[in-house]
Design an enzyme around this catalytic site. Sequence first.
Site, PDB file in Angstrom:
ATOM      1  N   ASP A   1     -10.879  -6.521   6.495  1.00  7.76           N
ATOM      2  CA  ASP A   1      -9.872  -5.579   5.932  1.00  7.76           C
ATOM      3  C   ASP A   1     -10.257  -4.752   4.744  1.00  7.76           C
ATOM      4  O   ASP A   1     -10.420  -3.653   4.530  1.00  7.76           O
ATOM      5  CB  ASP A   1      -8.686  -6.121   5.491  1.00  7.76           C
ATOM      6  CG  ASP A   1      -7.725  -5.341   4.998  1.00  7.76           C
ATOM      7  OD1 ASP A   1      -6.860  -4.485   5.877  1.00  7.76           O
ATOM      8  OD2 ASP A   1      -7.341  -4.975   3.919  1.00  7.76           O
TER       9      ASP A   1
ATOM     10  N   ILE B   1       0.870  -1.282  -0.048  1.00  9.32           N
ATOM     11  CA  ILE B   1      -0.067   0.014   0.001  1.00  9.32           C
ATOM     12  C   ILE B   1       0.896   1.420   0.057  1.00  9.32           C
ATOM     13  O   ILE B   1       0.515   2.491  -0.553  1.00  9.32           O
ATOM     14  CB  ILE B   1      -0.928   0.189   1.138  1.00  9.32           C
ATOM     15  CG1 ILE B   1      -1.992   0.948   1.010  1.00  9.32           C
ATOM     16  CG2 ILE B   1      -0.295   0.139   2.638  1.00  9.32           C
ATOM     17  CD1 ILE B   1      -2.930   0.575  -0.108  1.00  9.32           C
TER      18      ILE B   1
ATOM     19  N   LYS C   1      -6.000   2.926   7.105  1.00  9.32           N
ATOM     20  CA  LYS C   1      -7.141   2.049   7.610  1.00  9.32           C
ATOM     21  C   LYS C   1      -6.682   0.587   7.955  1.00  9.32           C
ATOM     22  O   LYS C   1      -5.864  -0.089   7.233  1.00  9.32           O
ATOM     23  CB  LYS C   1      -8.347   2.139   6.877  1.00  9.32           C
ATOM     24  CG  LYS C   1      -8.133   1.620   5.297  1.00  9.32           C
ATOM     25  CD  LYS C   1      -8.557   0.093   5.349  1.00  9.32           C
ATOM     26  CE  LYS C   1      -8.227  -0.564   4.278  1.00  9.32           C
ATOM     27  NZ  LYS C   1      -8.511  -2.012   3.939  1.00  9.32           N
TER      28      LYS C   1
END
Length: 309
Positions: A170, A14, A92
């Site tokens: 997730d 990410i 997140k």
Amino acid sequence: MDPIRIGIVGMGKIARDQHLPAIRGDAAFSLAATVSPVADQGVDGAPHLPSLDALLAQGPAVDAIALCTPPQVRYDLAAQALARGIHVFLEKPPGATLAEVDALEACAARTGASLFAAWHSRFAAGVAPARAWLAERQIESVSIVWREDVRVWHPGQAWIWEPGGLGVFDPGINALSIATHILPRPFYLRAGTLLIPANRAAPIAADLSFCDTAGAEIHMDLDWRQTGAQSWDIIVETDAGTCKLSRGGAVLTLPSGAEHKEDREYPGLYARFATLIHSGRSDVDTSPLKLVADAFLRARRDTVEPFND
């Protein structure tokens, strides 16, 4: 105004796919450093440190950090930075528990640092116009279908199956971050089922029934076993027709037609982070994480066949 010197802590997929391009494309920020215990995970043009301790002790100086680590280890890192007045961007989910996020928010308030719980899906192109359209409608029902292939999106990531890693939530929390943002009334869990592989601690699929405060039913179908085409859809039936968000919020279809704009999720997040820093504010919405916690609290657990990458 000088750019905000930011360090990225955690250099996984990410960080490389989303955070680095967004930072490099935003004049409000300059990449000051990267942090990872893996020596070859650095990038050209920025020092690479093995730990946040090393960064804070040795420099270079940073004004902010983006925490891209697994959530289970994020609290200590965020608290360490906030205590020094360093602004913190939380990928997140913002933490492994609700209580620790509350503690971080209190720490940010004490030190004057900005804390941002970043829900990237809220910045998908269709989300803001969907929210505006739904604000004037009566919600009749909602269907959320979030099905993807975990082997494609999270290959070999053992942490995601551990307590605090959320399993299928997730990606599912992305859908909940959109739903809590666009629906005009709060909603809560009434019943559900979590399917948990025999060799894992977190669910691979979930079927959840929510209800909003006016009685509208919201059904959520999460599954990490999808192959072929992936599904990231939210369909809202209203008194004025159907509102559909597809491709994770990128495409909005209203009775008047469909809109598809460029993906600007992470550039939007960083623009928001810069605004928070310059205005001395924080943005810590935990409503999506509360709904996930409620699923673990109230839903039935069924054991299914073991899952192996």
